[in-house]
Design an enzyme around this catalytic site. Structure first.
Site, PDB file in Angstrom:
ATOM      1  N   SER A   1       0.858  -1.179   0.000  1.00 37.70           N
ATOM      2  CA  SER A   1       0.000   0.000   0.000  1.00 37.70           C
ATOM      3  C   SER A   1       0.898   1.234   0.000  1.00 37.70           C
ATOM      4  CB  SER A   1      -0.887  -0.019   1.242  1.00 37.70           C
ATOM      5  OG  SER A   1      -1.676   1.145   1.294  1.00 37.70           O
TER       6      SER A   1
ATOM      7  N   LYS B   1      -1.058  -0.809  -4.312  1.00 39.63           N
ATOM      8  CA  LYS B   1      -2.321  -0.099  -4.034  1.00 39.63           C
ATOM      9  C   LYS B   1      -1.947   1.356  -3.791  1.00 39.63           C
ATOM     10  CE  LYS B   1      -4.833  -0.001   0.201  1.00 39.63           C
ATOM     11  NZ  LYS B   1      -5.638  -0.739   1.203  1.00 39.63           N
TER      12      LYS B   1
ATOM     13  N   LYS C   1      -2.987   4.987  -2.469  1.00 37.94           N
ATOM     14  CA  LYS C   1      -3.956   5.737  -1.683  1.00 37.94           C
ATOM     15  C   LYS C   1      -4.356   6.946  -2.525  1.00 37.94           C
ATOM     16  CE  LYS C   1      -4.265   3.866   2.410  1.00 37.94           C
ATOM     17  NZ  LYS C   1      -5.529   3.241   2.812  1.00 37.94           N
TER      18      LYS C   1
ATOM     19  N   ASP D   1      -7.267   3.083  -3.123  1.00 40.32           N
ATOM     20  CA  ASP D   1      -8.033   3.104  -1.870  1.00 40.32           C
ATOM     21  C   ASP D   1      -8.276   4.561  -1.468  1.00 40.32           C
ATOM     22  OD1 ASP D   1      -9.188   2.696   0.574  1.00 40.32           O
ATOM     23  OD2 ASP D   1      -7.424   1.781   1.521  1.00 40.32           O
TER      24      ASP D   1
ATOM     25  N   GLU E   1     -11.244   0.837  -3.798  1.00 42.58           N
ATOM     26  CA  GLU E   1     -11.605   0.474  -2.418  1.00 42.58           C
ATOM     27  C   GLU E   1     -12.218   1.666  -1.681  1.00 42.58           C
ATOM     28  OE1 GLU E   1      -8.153  -1.091  -0.434  1.00 42.58           O
ATOM     29  OE2 GLU E   1      -9.007  -0.866   1.570  1.00 42.58           O
TER      30      GLU E   1
ATOM     31  N   ASP F   1     -14.060  -1.733   2.462  1.00 41.39           N
ATOM     32  CA  ASP F   1     -13.181  -1.960   3.608  1.00 41.39           C
ATOM     33  C   ASP F   1     -13.935  -1.482   4.864  1.00 41.39           C
ATOM     34  OD1 ASP F   1     -11.283  -1.672   5.630  1.00 41.39           O
ATOM     35  OD2 ASP F   1      -9.852  -0.503   4.484  1.00 41.39           O
TER      36      ASP F   1
ATOM     37  N   LYS G   1     -10.525  -7.407   7.440  1.00 44.02           N
ATOM     38  CA  LYS G   1      -9.587  -7.057   8.516  1.00 44.02           C
ATOM     39  C   LYS G   1     -10.205  -7.561   9.810  1.00 44.02           C
ATOM     40  CE  LYS G   1      -7.896  -2.779   6.405  1.00 44.02           C
ATOM     41  NZ  LYS G   1      -8.012  -1.315   6.394  1.00 44.02           N
TER      42      LYS G   1
ATOM     43  N   GLY H   1      -4.637  -4.432   5.583  1.00 39.36           N
ATOM     44  CA  GLY H   1      -3.606  -4.255   6.613  1.00 39.36           C
ATOM     45  C   GLY H   1      -3.849  -2.984   7.399  1.00 39.36           C
TER      46      GLY H   1
HETATM   47  O1  SMG Z   1      -0.859  -2.386   6.487  1.00 39.89           O
HETATM   48  O2  SMG Z   1       0.145  -2.492   4.591  1.00 39.89           O
HETATM   49  C1  SMG Z   1      -0.609  -1.940   5.377  1.00 39.89           C
HETATM   50  C2  SMG Z   1      -1.304  -0.674   4.956  1.00 39.89           C
HETATM   51  C3  SMG Z   1      -2.556  -0.988   4.259  1.00 39.89           C
HETATM   52  O3  SMG Z   1      -3.443   0.971   3.295  1.00 39.89           O
HETATM   53  C4  SMG Z   1      -3.495   0.190   4.193  1.00 39.89           C
HETATM   54  N1  SMG Z   1      -4.401   0.267   5.173  1.00 39.89           N
HETATM   55  O4  SMG Z   1      -7.618   1.627   4.565  1.00 39.89           O
HETATM   56  O5  SMG Z   1      -6.716  -0.172   3.916  1.00 39.89           O
HETATM   57  C5  SMG Z   1      -6.667   0.868   4.537  1.00 39.89           C
HETATM   58  C6  SMG Z   1      -5.402   1.293   5.234  1.00 39.89           C
HETATM   59  C7  SMG Z   1      -5.628   1.677   6.660  1.00 39.89           C
HETATM   60  C8  SMG Z   1      -4.381   2.092   7.319  1.00 39.89           C
HETATM   61  S1  SMG Z   1      -4.607   3.052   8.683  1.00 39.89           S
HETATM   62  C9  SMG Z   1      -3.244   4.110   8.684  1.00 39.89           C
HETATM   63 MG    MG Z   2      -8.713   0.554   2.986  1.00 42.84          MG
END
Ligand code: SMG
Ligand code: MG
Length: 374
Positions: free
Chosen positions: A135, A161, A163, A188, A213, A238, A262, A290
């Site tokens: 990510s 992925k 953001k 995402d 996402e 998510d 999750k 994650g």
């Molecule tokens: O854990 O590799 C990882 C990051 C994955 O982008 C990620 N998680 O919305 O999916 C999500 C985000 C939440 C992270 S909270 C800082």
């Molecule tokens: Mg997400």
């Protein structure tokens, strides 16, 4: 001797991130981690709570999670003689899924170590390796983003992925797609769009993404259903998926065709498996999301992702990508084939290093079953 929790320890640990991670809702530079350690006569089990310092990803946050674990969950979890008993014991407490998951994990880990069973085996995992994606946070510039992505591709990642948020979407996706025409890619938004932004979201269809996402708010299943009808890119949820029942509702209402699972968001690993099972019977592929976990939390995710419905790449980059020093040793790394091997050792599969936890601890609290009053 029957399995019994003798004491529960809570630790608040501060782990600086190697590089700040920016999502649409904010930037994180230090991970504020709540760890739960269940002590038994046969050994200890560890759970990691995925709540953040601030209630920006979801309504939970670490201060509240620590309080609810200490005052409301641990007092109810004591009688558990097996991991399946934890969720029913905690059910009277409304909400707080991330706090509940951390308690369940600690008990689960201790129980599995006592029984000599691996988490993957216990959950019904069928794979010995899982496909891993990375990510990539919102970057300060397109050049910075391309530099970061090229590092990940060189490291062996087969899926990235990105953001996104309004104003950082089509351009970064076009730039990465231009450089890597065949790379598996997804985006995402963490709920940062509204239906008024449908044109920019529809423009993403041109880039052959695996999925988009959580474009809209957690509760907005209708808006996701409208978008899903307009886009050729699959919509994945998510934040909206808080239980197996909610997953079924979202799928039935046409709000998503892919689900990110999750365990923290749904209140534990057993509920996460129920989400997986509900998706599998409906032909909906899942992947493991994650929360920038340390090796403790990542190890559980790895076992979960060994279940047969996890057919897409999971956000599972090794914890050492985020943290200079992981809390487990040995920890895991990405293999040359872009996968991570699922551990066969008992419990979550990775031994916690108590000294590292101690070094990073900023607060701790211990409760003893014999002194329990409630
Ligand atoms: O854990 O590799 C990882 C990051 C994955 O982008 C990620 N998680 O919305 O999916 C999500 C985000 C939440 C992270 S909270 C800082
Ligand atoms: Mg997400």
């Amino acid at each position: 001797m029957a399995f019994a929790i003798e004491a529960v320890e809570l630790r608040r640990v501060a782990l600086p991130l190697v590089m700040p991670f920016r999502a649409s809702f904010g930037t994180e530079s230090v991970r504020d981690v709540l760890l739960v350690r269940a002590r038994t006569a046969e050994g200890d089990g560890w759970g990691e709570c995925v709540a953040r310092s601030e209630p920006l990803y979801s309504s939970e946050f670490v201060d509240a999670a620590a309080l609810v674990v200490r005052d409301h969950l641990v007092p109810r979890a004591w009688p558990a003689r097996a991991p399946e008993e934890v969720a029913p014991l905690l059910r009277p407490v409304k909400g707080h899924p991330m706090a509940k998951a951390a308690v369940e994990l600690a008990v689960l880990d201790a129980w599995l170590r006592t029984e000599g069973v691996s988490l993957a085996t216990y959950l019904g995992g069928e794979r010995d390796r899982v496909d891993v994606g990375v990510s990539v946070g919102i970057a300060p510039s397109l050049d910075a983003l391309l530099g970061e992505v090229s590092g990940y591709v060189d490291a062996g990642y087969r899926r990235v992925k990105l953001k996104i948020e309004p104003g950082w979407d089509v351009e970064p996706v076009a730039a990465v797609r231009g450089r890597y025409p065949d790379l598996a890619m997804q985006v995402d938004a963490n709920g940062s769009y509204t239906l008024a932004d449908i044109t920019s979201l529809a423009a993403l269809d041109a880039f052959g993404l695996l999925l988009v996402e959580q474009p809209f708010g957690d509760d907005d299943l209708d808006a996701h259903a409208v978008l899903a009808r307009c886009l050729s890119t699959p919509v994945c949820l998510d934040e909206s998926i808080t239980s197996a029942a909610r997953a079924v509702e979202a799928i039935d209402r046409g709000a998503c065709t892919i689900v990110s699972i999750k365990a923290g968001r749904v209140g534990g690993y057993l509920e996460a498996k129920a989400v997986h099972d509900a998706c599998i019977v409906r032909g909906v592929p899942v992947w493991c999301g994650g929360m920038l976990e340390t090796g403790i939390g990542r190890a559980f995710n790895l076992a979960l992702a060994a279940l047969p419905g996890f057919t897409l790449h999971s956000d599972m980059s090794p914890a050492r990508m985020f943290y200079a020093c992981d809390l487990v040793e040995p920890t895991f790394d990405i293999r040359p084939d872009g996968c991570i091997a699922v551990p066969a050792r008992s419990g979550n599969g990775f031994p916690v290093v108590p000294d590292r936890v101690a070094d990073a601890t900023i607060r701790s609290w211990e409760s003893d079953a014999r002194k329990r009053t409630s």
